[in-house]
Design a protein around this motif. Structure first.
Motif, mmCIF file in Angstrom:
data_model
loop_
_atom_site.group_PDB
_atom_site.id
_atom_site.type_symbol
_atom_site.label_atom_id
_atom_site.label_comp_id
_atom_site.label_asym_id
_atom_site.label_seq_id
_atom_site.Cartn_x
_atom_site.Cartn_y
_atom_site.Cartn_z
ATOM 1 N N ILE A 95 0.831 -1.209 0.000
ATOM 2 C CA ILE A 95 0.000 0.000 0.000
ATOM 3 C C ILE A 95 0.865 1.259 0.000
ATOM 4 C CG2 ILE A 95 -1.710 1.323 1.293
ATOM 5 C CD1 ILE A 95 -2.830 -1.133 -0.031
ATOM 6 N N LYS A 96 1.962 1.247 0.760
ATOM 7 C CA LYS A 96 2.821 2.433 0.829
ATOM 8 C C LYS A 96 3.444 2.745 -0.531
ATOM 9 C CE LYS A 96 4.035 2.176 5.736
ATOM 10 N NZ LYS A 96 5.153 2.074 6.716
ATOM 11 N N VAL A 97 3.818 1.701 -1.265
ATOM 12 C CA VAL A 97 4.416 1.902 -2.588
ATOM 13 C C VAL A 97 3.386 2.487 -3.547
ATOM 14 C CG1 VAL A 97 5.517 0.768 -4.554
ATOM 15 C CG2 VAL A 97 6.078 0.043 -2.234
ATOM 16 N N ILE A 98 2.174 1.967 -3.500
ATOM 17 C CA ILE A 98 1.103 2.474 -4.360
ATOM 18 C C ILE A 98 0.774 3.921 -4.012
ATOM 19 C CG2 ILE A 98 -1.321 2.197 -5.000
ATOM 20 C CD1 ILE A 98 -0.989 -0.805 -4.581
ATOM 21 N N ASP A 99 0.688 4.203 -2.726
ATOM 22 C CA ASP A 99 0.402 5.571 -2.295
ATOM 23 C C ASP A 99 1.511 6.529 -2.727
ATOM 24 O OD1 ASP A 99 -1.983 4.859 -1.162
ATOM 25 O OD2 ASP A 99 -1.203 4.690 0.878
ATOM 26 N N ASP A 100 2.740 6.045 -2.755
ATOM 27 C CA ASP A 100 3.859 6.874 -3.200
ATOM 28 C C ASP A 100 3.678 7.295 -4.651
ATOM 29 O OD1 ASP A 100 6.392 8.136 -3.201
ATOM 30 O OD2 ASP A 100 7.324 6.342 -4.032
ATOM 31 N N LEU A 101 3.221 6.366 -5.493
ATOM 32 C CA LEU A 101 2.956 6.707 -6.897
ATOM 33 C C LEU A 101 1.856 7.751 -6.990
ATOM 34 C CD1 LEU A 101 3.113 6.361 -9.960
ATOM 35 C CD2 LEU A 101 1.587 4.382 -9.740
ATOM 36 N N ARG A 102 0.782 7.537 -6.280
ATOM 37 C CA ARG A 102 -0.354 8.469 -6.336
ATOM 38 C C ARG A 102 0.037 9.863 -5.860
ATOM 39 N NH1 ARG A 102 -4.457 3.855 -4.002
ATOM 40 N NH2 ARG A 102 -5.075 2.993 -6.027
ATOM 41 N N ASP A 103 0.925 9.917 -4.872
ATOM 42 C CA ASP A 103 1.369 11.219 -4.370
ATOM 43 C C ASP A 103 2.233 11.957 -5.389
ATOM 44 O OD1 ASP A 103 0.053 10.794 -1.986
ATOM 45 O OD2 ASP A 103 1.821 10.041 -0.932
ATOM 46 N N ARG A 104 2.933 11.214 -6.247
ATOM 47 C CA ARG A 104 3.820 11.828 -7.232
ATOM 48 C C ARG A 104 3.077 12.323 -8.469
ATOM 49 N NH1 ARG A 104 9.589 9.267 -7.273
ATOM 50 N NH2 ARG A 104 9.785 8.326 -5.222
ATOM 51 N N LEU A 105 1.946 11.724 -8.776
ATOM 52 C CA LEU A 105 1.220 12.082 -9.994
ATOM 53 C C LEU A 105 0.656 13.494 -9.902
ATOM 54 C CD1 LEU A 105 -0.786 8.790 -10.676
ATOM 55 C CD2 LEU A 105 1.301 9.556 -11.821
ATOM 56 N N PRO A 106 0.491 14.161 -11.042
ATOM 57 C CA PRO A 106 -0.178 15.464 -11.040
ATOM 58 C C PRO A 106 -1.580 15.340 -10.443
ATOM 59 C CG PRO A 106 0.900 15.076 -13.148
ATOM 60 C CD PRO A 106 0.983 13.788 -12.394
ATOM 61 N N GLU A 107 -2.093 16.443 -9.970
ATOM 62 C CA GLU A 107 -3.376 16.423 -9.268
ATOM 63 C C GLU A 107 -4.508 15.857 -10.114
ATOM 64 O OE1 GLU A 107 -6.297 19.554 -6.851
ATOM 65 O OE2 GLU A 107 -4.378 20.211 -7.690
ATOM 66 N N ALA A 108 -4.500 16.131 -11.413
ATOM 67 C CA ALA A 108 -5.586 15.684 -12.277
ATOM 68 C C ALA A 108 -5.413 14.236 -12.749
ATOM 69 C CB ALA A 108 -5.715 16.600 -13.486
#
Length: 242
Positions: A95-108
């Motif tokens: 989950i932490k790895v997935i959340d890391d990707l989501r945090d890096r992506l642009p807001e949209a």
């Protein structure tokens, strides 16, 4: 004949016996009190499902018909709101790895795991043809959704996430302009100019053709970045008019 025990010896033996009896009594009281203070353990209930049953339901999956319909509807919405969609292997990540990707992506932009059958249904609901739907990569997929203006930043964020986390997660393929594209196609699409860049180039090109030529060239673009780019190239090929 055996010597008779003295009064003192009898007294000492009686004291030891009484002391041992008292210790046994106190020990019994201690055990009884501990038993009364121990928390009551409820009997285990069988055939009861808690938090998804024996094991957690994998990300992107659901077992109920209503749940599946809800996922299909949300996938359709994400597809219709994105210009570039691509996938990579979605298994073996915490989950932490997935959340890391989501945090890096642009807001949209968005990243989510979707079961292949449900993603196909979402594509079909969004108006994609059967020949395009059939090209959805097999096995577990995490899908990334991006708008035109964020395509380059989204892919760049994904590449950085893969490198920083030491992952082997190559892009499988995706969709752009309602067509399936492979991994190389995704890399090429991300380098397309954004809509503001295209509009600026269009304004510069206005002096290269008359209003009639511009109208004909841009009419078929319909706001799509790739089609607008093609329209601009046609404008630049037109003969200059006063």
């Amino acid at each position: 004949s055996l010597p008779k025990p003295s009064v003192r010896l009898l007294a000492e033996r009686g004291w030891r016996t009484a002391t041992m009896a008292l210790r046994r009594y106190l020990f019994g009281c201690t055990v009884a009190v501990s038993a009364l203070q121990a928390p009551t353990v409820a009997p285990r209930r069988t055939n009861v499902i808690v938090n998804g049953g024996r094991t957690a339901t994998p990300l992107g999956r659901t077992k109920t018909l209503a749940g599946k319909e809800k996922i299909v509807a949300s996938v359709q919405e994400d597809i219709e709101g994105a210009d570039l969609i691509y996938s990579f292997e979605g298994s073996g990540m915490g989950i932490k790895v997935i959340d890391d990707l989501r945090d890096r992506l642009p807001e949209a932009s968005k990243a989510r795991i979707v079961k292949t059958t449900l993603f196909k249904r979402g594509l079909a609901a969004a108006g994609y043809g059967d020949d395009v739907v059939s090209q959805v990569p097999a096995l577990s997929n995490m899908w990334v959704f991006s708008t035109t203006d964020d395509m380059k930043a989204t892919v760049k964020a994904f590449d950085g996430w893969v490198k920083d986390n030491g992952l082997e997660k190559p892009i499988k393929g995706g969709y752009f302009d309602n067509e399936f594209i492979d991994a190389k196609g995704v890399k090429k699409v991300k380098d397309l100019p954004t809509m503001p860049d295209l509009m600026l180039k269009l304004c510069v090109s206005l002096n290269l053709a008359g209003s009639l030529g511009i109208a004909k060239a841009v009419k078929a673009a319909k706001g799509n970045p790739r089609q607008v780019a093609v329209a601009i190239s046609k404008i630049e090929e037109l003969p200059k008019t006063d």
